[in-house]
Design a protein around this motif. Sequence first.
Motif, PDB file in Angstrom:
ATOM      1  N   ARG A  85     -12.316   6.693  15.855  1.00  0.00           N
ATOM      2  CA  ARG A  85     -13.658   6.339  15.393  1.00  0.00           C
ATOM      3  C   ARG A  85     -14.110   5.003  15.983  1.00  0.00           C
ATOM      4  N   ALA A  86     -13.184   4.052  16.052  1.00  0.00           N
ATOM      5  CA  ALA A  86     -13.520   2.751  16.636  1.00  0.00           C
ATOM      6  C   ALA A  86     -13.896   2.894  18.109  1.00  0.00           C
ATOM      7  N   GLN A  87     -13.176   3.773  18.823  1.00  0.00           N
ATOM      8  CA  GLN A  87     -13.506   3.995  20.236  1.00  0.00           C
ATOM      9  C   GLN A  87     -14.881   4.643  20.366  1.00  0.00           C
ATOM     10  N   ALA A  88     -15.159   5.613  19.498  1.00  0.00           N
ATOM     11  CA  ALA A  88     -16.444   6.310  19.574  1.00  0.00           C
ATOM     12  C   ALA A  88     -17.603   5.368  19.271  1.00  0.00           C
ATOM     13  N   GLU A  89     -17.374   4.425  18.355  1.00  0.00           N
ATOM     14  CA  GLU A  89     -18.434   3.495  17.968  1.00  0.00           C
ATOM     15  C   GLU A  89     -18.463   2.247  18.835  1.00  0.00           C
ATOM     16  N   GLY A  90     -17.451   2.084  19.685  1.00  0.00           N
ATOM     17  CA  GLY A  90     -17.395   0.899  20.538  1.00  0.00           C
ATOM     18  C   GLY A  90     -17.230  -0.381  19.736  1.00  0.00           C
ATOM     19  N   ARG A  91     -16.493  -0.296  18.630  1.00  0.00           N
ATOM     20  CA  ARG A  91     -16.357  -1.432  17.721  1.00  0.00           C
ATOM     21  C   ARG A  91     -14.893  -1.876  17.664  1.00  0.00           C
ATOM     22  N   PRO A  92     -14.614  -3.191  17.763  1.00  0.00           N
ATOM     23  CA  PRO A  92     -13.230  -3.670  17.705  1.00  0.00           C
ATOM     24  C   PRO A  92     -12.533  -3.251  16.412  1.00  0.00           C
ATOM     25  N   LEU A  93     -11.247  -2.941  16.532  1.00  0.00           N
ATOM     26  CA  LEU A  93     -10.441  -2.511  15.398  1.00  0.00           C
ATOM     27  C   LEU A  93      -9.204  -3.387  15.306  1.00  0.00           C
ATOM     28  N   LEU A  94      -8.988  -3.978  14.122  1.00  0.00           N
ATOM     29  CA  LEU A  94      -7.819  -4.802  13.879  1.00  0.00           C
ATOM     30  C   LEU A  94      -6.905  -4.081  12.886  1.00  0.00           C
ATOM     31  N   LEU A  95      -5.690  -3.793  13.325  1.00  0.00           N
ATOM     32  CA  LEU A  95      -4.688  -3.150  12.480  1.00  0.00           C
ATOM     33  C   LEU A  95      -3.729  -4.229  11.976  1.00  0.00           C
ATOM     34  N   VAL A  96      -3.587  -4.328  10.668  1.00  0.00           N
ATOM     35  CA  VAL A  96      -2.752  -5.375  10.069  1.00  0.00           C
ATOM     36  C   VAL A  96      -1.480  -4.740   9.533  1.00  0.00           C
ATOM     37  N   CYS A  97      -0.331  -5.346   9.845  1.00  0.00           N
ATOM     38  CA  CYS A  97       0.939  -4.747   9.429  1.00  0.00           C
ATOM     39  C   CYS A  97       2.024  -5.810   9.328  1.00  0.00           C
ATOM     40  N   ASP A  98       3.101  -5.456   8.662  1.00  0.00           N
ATOM     41  CA  ASP A  98       4.253  -6.360   8.546  1.00  0.00           C
ATOM     42  C   ASP A  98       5.150  -6.297   9.772  1.00  0.00           C
ATOM     43  N   ARG A  99       5.070  -5.185  10.500  1.00  0.00           N
ATOM     44  CA  ARG A  99       5.974  -4.979  11.636  1.00  0.00           C
ATOM     45  C   ARG A  99       5.187  -4.698  12.903  1.00  0.00           C
ATOM     46  N   ALA A 100       5.720  -5.136  14.031  1.00  0.00           N
ATOM     47  CA  ALA A 100       5.133  -4.788  15.319  1.00  0.00           C
ATOM     48  C   ALA A 100       5.344  -3.291  15.569  1.00  0.00           C
ATOM     49  N   PRO A 101       4.469  -2.657  16.377  1.00  0.00           N
ATOM     50  CA  PRO A 101       4.570  -1.210  16.606  1.00  0.00           C
ATOM     51  C   PRO A 101       5.939  -0.746  17.067  1.00  0.00           C
ATOM     52  N   GLY A 102       6.651  -1.584  17.817  1.00  0.00           N
ATOM     53  CA  GLY A 102       7.976  -1.200  18.279  1.00  0.00           C
ATOM     54  C   GLY A 102       8.967  -0.973  17.153  1.00  0.00           C
ATOM     55  N   GLN A 103       8.648  -1.487  15.960  1.00  0.00           N
ATOM     56  CA  GLN A 103       9.537  -1.330  14.808  1.00  0.00           C
ATOM     57  C   GLN A 103       9.079  -0.203  13.886  1.00  0.00           C
ATOM     58  N   TRP A 104       7.926   0.413  14.199  1.00  0.00           N
ATOM     59  CA  TRP A 104       7.479   1.571  13.423  1.00  0.00           C
ATOM     60  C   TRP A 104       8.241   2.804  13.903  1.00  0.00           C
ATOM     61  N   LYS A 105       8.340   3.780  13.037  1.00  0.00           N
ATOM     62  CA  LYS A 105       8.850   5.086  13.450  1.00  0.00           C
ATOM     63  C   LYS A 105       7.644   6.011  13.558  1.00  0.00           C
ATOM     64  N   ILE A 106       7.046   6.039  14.749  1.00  0.00           N
ATOM     65  CA  ILE A 106       5.805   6.777  14.967  1.00  0.00           C
ATOM     66  C   ILE A 106       6.129   8.140  15.565  1.00  0.00           C
ATOM     67  N   ALA A 107       5.744   9.181  14.850  1.00  0.00           N
ATOM     68  CA  ALA A 107       6.043  10.541  15.299  1.00  0.00           C
ATOM     69  C   ALA A 107       4.999  11.076  16.265  1.00  0.00           C
ATOM     70  N   LEU A 108       3.746  10.642  16.133  1.00  0.00           N
ATOM     71  CA  LEU A 108       2.674  11.150  17.002  1.00  0.00           C
ATOM     72  C   LEU A 108       2.705  10.421  18.344  1.00  0.00           C
ATOM     73  N   PRO A 109       3.035  11.119  19.419  1.00  0.00           N
ATOM     74  CA  PRO A 109       3.105  10.451  20.738  1.00  0.00           C
ATOM     75  C   PRO A 109       1.784   9.810  21.141  1.00  0.00           C
ATOM     76  N   ASP A 110       0.654  10.474  20.857  1.00  0.00           N
ATOM     77  CA  ASP A 110      -0.643   9.912  21.239  1.00  0.00           C
ATOM     78  C   ASP A 110      -0.910   8.597  20.515  1.00  0.00           C
ATOM     79  N   LEU A 111      -0.551   8.537  19.240  1.00  0.00           N
ATOM     80  CA  LEU A 111      -0.744   7.303  18.483  1.00  0.00           C
ATOM     81  C   LEU A 111       0.177   6.211  19.012  1.00  0.00           C
ATOM     82  N   ALA A 112       1.413   6.573  19.309  1.00  0.00           N
ATOM     83  CA  ALA A 112       2.364   5.592  19.826  1.00  0.00           C
ATOM     84  C   ALA A 112       1.870   4.978  21.131  1.00  0.00           C
ATOM     85  N   SER A 113       1.323   5.789  22.010  1.00  0.00           N
ATOM     86  CA  SER A 113       0.842   5.267  23.293  1.00  0.00           C
ATOM     87  C   SER A 113      -0.374   4.365  23.106  1.00  0.00           C
TER      88      SER A 113
END
Length: 204
Positions: A85-113
Amino acid sequence: MSSQIALPLVTARGSETVIMGPSLVPAINALQSADSWPFRTAILAGPPRSGKSLLARWFAESGAGDVVDGADSLPEDEVFHRWNRAQAEGRPLLLVCDRAPGQWKIALPDLASRLGAALLIEIGPPDDELIAGLIMEHSMRRGLVIGDAVLAYLLPRVERSHAGIELLIETLDRLSLERKSPVTISLVRDAIAERTGAFQPRLL
């Protein structure tokens, strides 16, 4: 000691401040440059009580972009939807988390990339200036008076983490009330010993 800088934040909850120090400057600069983020997406990661959510609210209230707090605990398809949705609207998106993405267990390859391509903004351990500011801020909120000598004693001895500083001031407040005592070096020594379980030498 250099002066403390307070970053103002006015939200529906009222006026709040982000206590600044050199260690936070890169994060602030990155949040102010959202238009240059890769795919206009950034990930703000940091330890508990490090001010991530407060910085994110400041970012959102400034109108710079949208925020997803606790992104690493949300369903992956929801995060992926917000990214699309952020890409479609051309609006910056900030994701806030306790861990960097490398420490997530992301199952969706598209999301991981996509997360791997985002700008990573990490909040590290607080520097001395920020530690001093946090000690004074948490003390002020509890009505504690921290003198210069007590602050100088605390700085090299306090746990160098945002949560640790907050918990120490909480312990100081409790001991001060229990003993009906102002905050002295002796009280600080006992509070540190209680927090760490370590004996604090009475020299120095």
